[in-house]
Design an enzyme around this catalytic site. Structure first.
Site, mmCIF file in Angstrom:
data_model
loop_
_atom_site.group_PDB
_atom_site.id
_atom_site.type_symbol
_atom_site.label_atom_id
_atom_site.label_comp_id
_atom_site.label_asym_id
_atom_site.label_seq_id
_atom_site.Cartn_x
_atom_site.Cartn_y
_atom_site.Cartn_z
ATOM 1 N N GLU A 96 1.172 -0.984 0.378
ATOM 2 C CA GLU A 96 -0.424 0.185 -0.277
ATOM 3 C C GLU A 96 1.338 1.425 0.301
ATOM 4 O O GLU A 96 1.005 2.614 -0.676
ATOM 5 C CB GLU A 96 -0.610 -0.323 1.537
ATOM 6 C CG GLU A 96 -2.582 -0.804 1.094
ATOM 7 C CD GLU A 96 -1.929 -2.871 1.238
ATOM 8 O OE1 GLU A 96 -3.118 -3.229 0.659
ATOM 9 O OE2 GLU A 96 -0.529 -2.894 1.786
ATOM 10 N N HIS A 165 -10.010 -5.965 10.821
ATOM 11 C CA HIS A 165 -10.770 -5.289 9.245
ATOM 12 C C HIS A 165 -11.910 -4.403 9.639
ATOM 13 O O HIS A 165 -12.589 -4.896 8.474
ATOM 14 C CB HIS A 165 -10.747 -7.014 8.544
ATOM 15 C CG HIS A 165 -9.026 -7.471 8.560
ATOM 16 N ND1 HIS A 165 -8.923 -8.178 8.860
ATOM 17 C CD2 HIS A 165 -8.353 -7.468 7.464
ATOM 18 C CE1 HIS A 165 -7.320 -9.314 8.621
ATOM 19 N NE2 HIS A 165 -7.555 -7.589 7.554
#
Length: 366
Positions: A96, A165
């Site tokens: 990322e 998450h």
């Protein structure tokens, strides 16, 4: 008689069955109308927006993990790689920080990247690029270097994906000057906000919701147009009401509407405000609703401390609408704990329809 015969001949020119159908329509007083609204899922609405913007502007491109050959982890980019090729739809390594840096640099160089995070929880790996590189550069360059990049992907809790998450990042990114932050609920929200975000010259964080991707909504003929945009910074009144204002964003908007549908049977009219944009927040629309209903409840899936609801309550308290409140404002938020994995605990950590109904009855003393 001759005129009537001519009209009948013109009516049946399209063939006997078509002509008969049109004749029956006229006899029944049915006239030609615009095409009806179509049922479109949030996933397909996002796909339409991506396709239209890629086609409209050759400087737009999409990059992220599995966005190309796999058609996207959630199939939002389905078919785009085959249509636009490797230069416009780019699969990235699982890094990322790396591919977000590429997106920010490309935006500084004059392109309009759309950077997809498989989940915004993974954007933490790249938060230096989002905050220090994207959000601050226009200011630090004295307005010389714009950074027109869109960061998008699913945000907040899904189902059974654990604490790491399941976070909502609306408050995180809404806290930072230099960013615009949008949070769609419906298909029209998703399409219109994504298109507006791509065309904006500022970095925009678009917080979607995984559980909403497969949900179909009616999309008007206007929303199906390639020119359809939802203005950033403008809320939408999803339901008019007079007794209490429910302000929410993303998936929680649906919960508010469900609660309002139950409460109306008991004579309680809830006004449901879909924020659509977290930053800049449309405080004027919220104030106007509170002035009308005299009661305020905010609903969100994020944590309570320093959250979106906390900001709304502070702005109402500091503004003219405060004098119209007949009761203290109420926040419904996610529980102040990391998200549990077990489903029953997960459900109890997020505001449910029953919680909204209970809060409305409590604030109205009924």
């Amino acid at each position: 008689m001759a005129a009537a015969a001519g009209a009948l001949r013109r009516l049946v020119r399209g063939g006997p069955q078509q002509g008969l159908g049109r004749l029956l329509q006229l006899r029944r007083g049915i006239h030609g109308t615009a095409p009806a609204a179509a049922q479109v899922t949030v996933r397909d609405a996002l796909n339409q927006a991506l396709d239209e913007e890629l086609e409209r502007d050759e400087t737009v491109f999409l990059l992220g993990e599995e966005v190309a050959q796999y058609d996207g982890a959630y199939k939002v980019s389905r078919g785009l790689w085959k249509k636009y090729g490797d230069k416009r739809i780019i699969d990235t390594p699982i890094s990322e920080m790396g591919f977000t840096g590429i997106a920010v640099g490309a935006a500084m160089a004059g392109l309009r990247p759309i950077c997809e995070f498989m989940t915004f929880n993974f954007s933490m790996q790249a938060i230096d690029q989002v905050i220090n590189s994207a959000a601050k550069t226009l200011y630090m360059s004295a307005g010389i270097v714009p950074v027109p990049v869109v960061f998008r992907g699913p945000n907040g809790a899904s189902a059974g994906v654990g604490a790491q998450h399941s976070q909502c990042f609306a408050a995180w990114y809404g806290h930072c000057p230099g960013l615009k932050v949008v949070s769609p609920w419906s298909s029209e929200d998703a399409k219109g906000l994504l298109k507006a975000s791509v065309r904006d010259d500022n970095p925009v964080v678009m917080l979607e919701n995984e559980l909403m991707y497969g949900v179909p909504f009616e999309m008007s003929e206007e929303a199906q147009s390639k020119d359809f945009l939802v203005p950033i910074g403008k809320a939408k009144i999803e339901r008019q009401g007079t007794h209490v204002t429910l302000v929410s964003h993303s998936r929680s908007v649906g919960h508010c509407l469900e609660a309002a549908a139950v409460l109306v049977k008991e004579g309680v009219e809830c006004e449901v405000v879909n924020l659509r944009t977290i930053r800049p927040m449309d405080v004027e629309s919220i104030e106007a609703s509170v002035v009308k209903t005299n009661h305020l409840i905010t609903v969100e899936g994020g944590w309570p401390q320093f959250g979106v609801g906390a900001e709304i309550c502070a702005r109402i308290m500091e503004g003219p609408a405060f004098n119209y409140l007949d009761a203290p404002a109420v926040r419904l938020t996610g529980a102040d704990v990391p998200m549990p994995y077990a489903k029953i605990l997960e459900d109890n950590c997020l505001p449910q329809v029953k919680d909204i109904i209970f809060a409305v009855k409590k604030i109205l003393n009924i």
